[in-house]
Design an enzyme around this catalytic site. Sequence first.
Site, PDB file in Angstrom:
ATOM      1  N   SER A 296      34.597  38.769  32.379  1.00  9.31           N
ATOM      2  CA  SER A 296      35.106  38.069  33.494  1.00  9.31           C
ATOM      3  C   SER A 296      36.304  36.945  33.252  1.00  9.31           C
ATOM      4  O   SER A 296      37.297  37.544  33.238  1.00  9.31           O
ATOM      5  CB  SER A 296      33.421  37.203  33.702  1.00  9.31           C
ATOM      6  N   ASP A 307      49.335  42.075  32.368  1.00 12.47           N
ATOM      7  CA  ASP A 307      50.375  42.656  33.525  1.00 12.47           C
ATOM      8  C   ASP A 307      51.480  42.269  33.692  1.00 12.47           C
ATOM      9  O   ASP A 307      52.495  42.675  34.430  1.00 12.47           O
ATOM     10  CB  ASP A 307      49.544  42.295  34.750  1.00 12.47           C
ATOM     11  N   LYS A 321      33.843  43.002  33.799  1.00 14.77           N
ATOM     12  CA  LYS A 321      33.245  42.400  34.815  1.00 14.77           C
ATOM     13  C   LYS A 321      34.204  41.896  35.915  1.00 14.77           C
ATOM     14  O   LYS A 321      34.995  40.843  35.456  1.00 14.77           O
ATOM     15  CB  LYS A 321      32.245  41.303  34.483  1.00 14.77           C
TER      16      LYS A 321
END
Length: 439
Positions: A296, A307, A321
């Site tokens: 999460s 990224d 998750k």
Amino acid sequence: MSARTPLAFLTTLCVLVAGLVAGTSTSLEAYAAGKSGYEKLDTFARTLGHIQDHYFESREPTSLIEAALDGMVGSLDPHSTYFSPEEYAAMLADAEGKYYGVGIEVTPSEKGGLLIVEILENGPAKNSGLRRNDHIVSVDGEDVTKLHYQEIVQRIRGPRGEEVTFAVLRVGLESPLEFRIVRDQVLTPSVTSEWAEEGIGYIRISQFRRNSSAEIADAIRAFNEEGLRSLIIDVRHNPGGLLEEAISTVDLFLSEGVIVSIESRRAEEDEIHRARQEGTVTSASLVVLLDQGSASAAEIVAGALQDHDRATVVGTTSYGKGSVQSVFEYPDQSALKLTIARYNLPSGRSLEDSGGVEPDQMVGLAARKSPAAQQVIQELEELALESEDRDVLERVLKKLRNQDTAPRRPSFRGTFQERLGEDAQLQAALEALREQPTP
């Protein structure tokens, strides 16, 4: 039909309608209009009444309704949960990082009960004699091997100053050991920091609680004052926590760009969270440590920094998750944690679909043999020294030594340097930063 059945039916129907009114107008209108599915509330109320009147053992309506709520919410997805008042109070205590207990970290045992994985430095159990890998089988004289994990934890916790008794099984001993510990407040910091070596800082985030991002920012500023060049962010075995704290943490390292986007059921409720330039506190080189226990909010931090090419991610693939939960509180102090949206990382990937954040550098921890296996090996080694069948025993020992019987969980006990020798992931993170040029 007994007189109690219609009374139970009417009482339950009033409760259900009151719940609908407190819930959403859409549900209430659907119920009033008799739309498909909602007429089953009538059947539910009748079933409850029949159970109360005719089941061979007495059952409290509250426990029956809570069981129905558990089943209904549990049918949605793995992350939506109904909390009874007691369970919700415990969840709030965890979110604040303080509770009254004994100061141990536990995990469910395959044999029932709990296995102690860590003795907290600042907890009452520190000098009690309890050890890591002790198997809790009884609490206050009652066998807990058949109870659910959360129920056992609630029995261990309790009022400050009151005593709790454990019976534990320990490898190498035939009889259980008993320990008596007085409960006290246990403070579990979500953020800890120290120097890994000169110029390289280390921050461990155990969970994203309220003010975690502020604590991380304070730690980085303290590092900066002493010449920070590189930083290790350790979110291994971090189950997540508050989404806003994860977003604020990423913002400490990015000056622009998307951090996370949230996709809701209704397009007008979609959100995009972007970095704010004024939030950046360091340009130091970063490594994020990740493992299968990272979920999460921890995955948002690792995935967003990955990224944006802001950090090198080292470890093993995370849990995966990628959903957002909101908590709805009710007048009886119970609550519903409900999945309301899914989030996507800056690249657009969904953790629910991709199965977690894939590290840039895959590094696992060598599997650790269970305490029982270690005990058997030790006994066979002693036997082999005096046995006439030494060659046979040596062949058996060789097979046992080569079999990894339990996955490794990183240990967070001790200083960075004390753990470094047995933690291949820490070693890889340190090596990766040593090889990077100074920003």
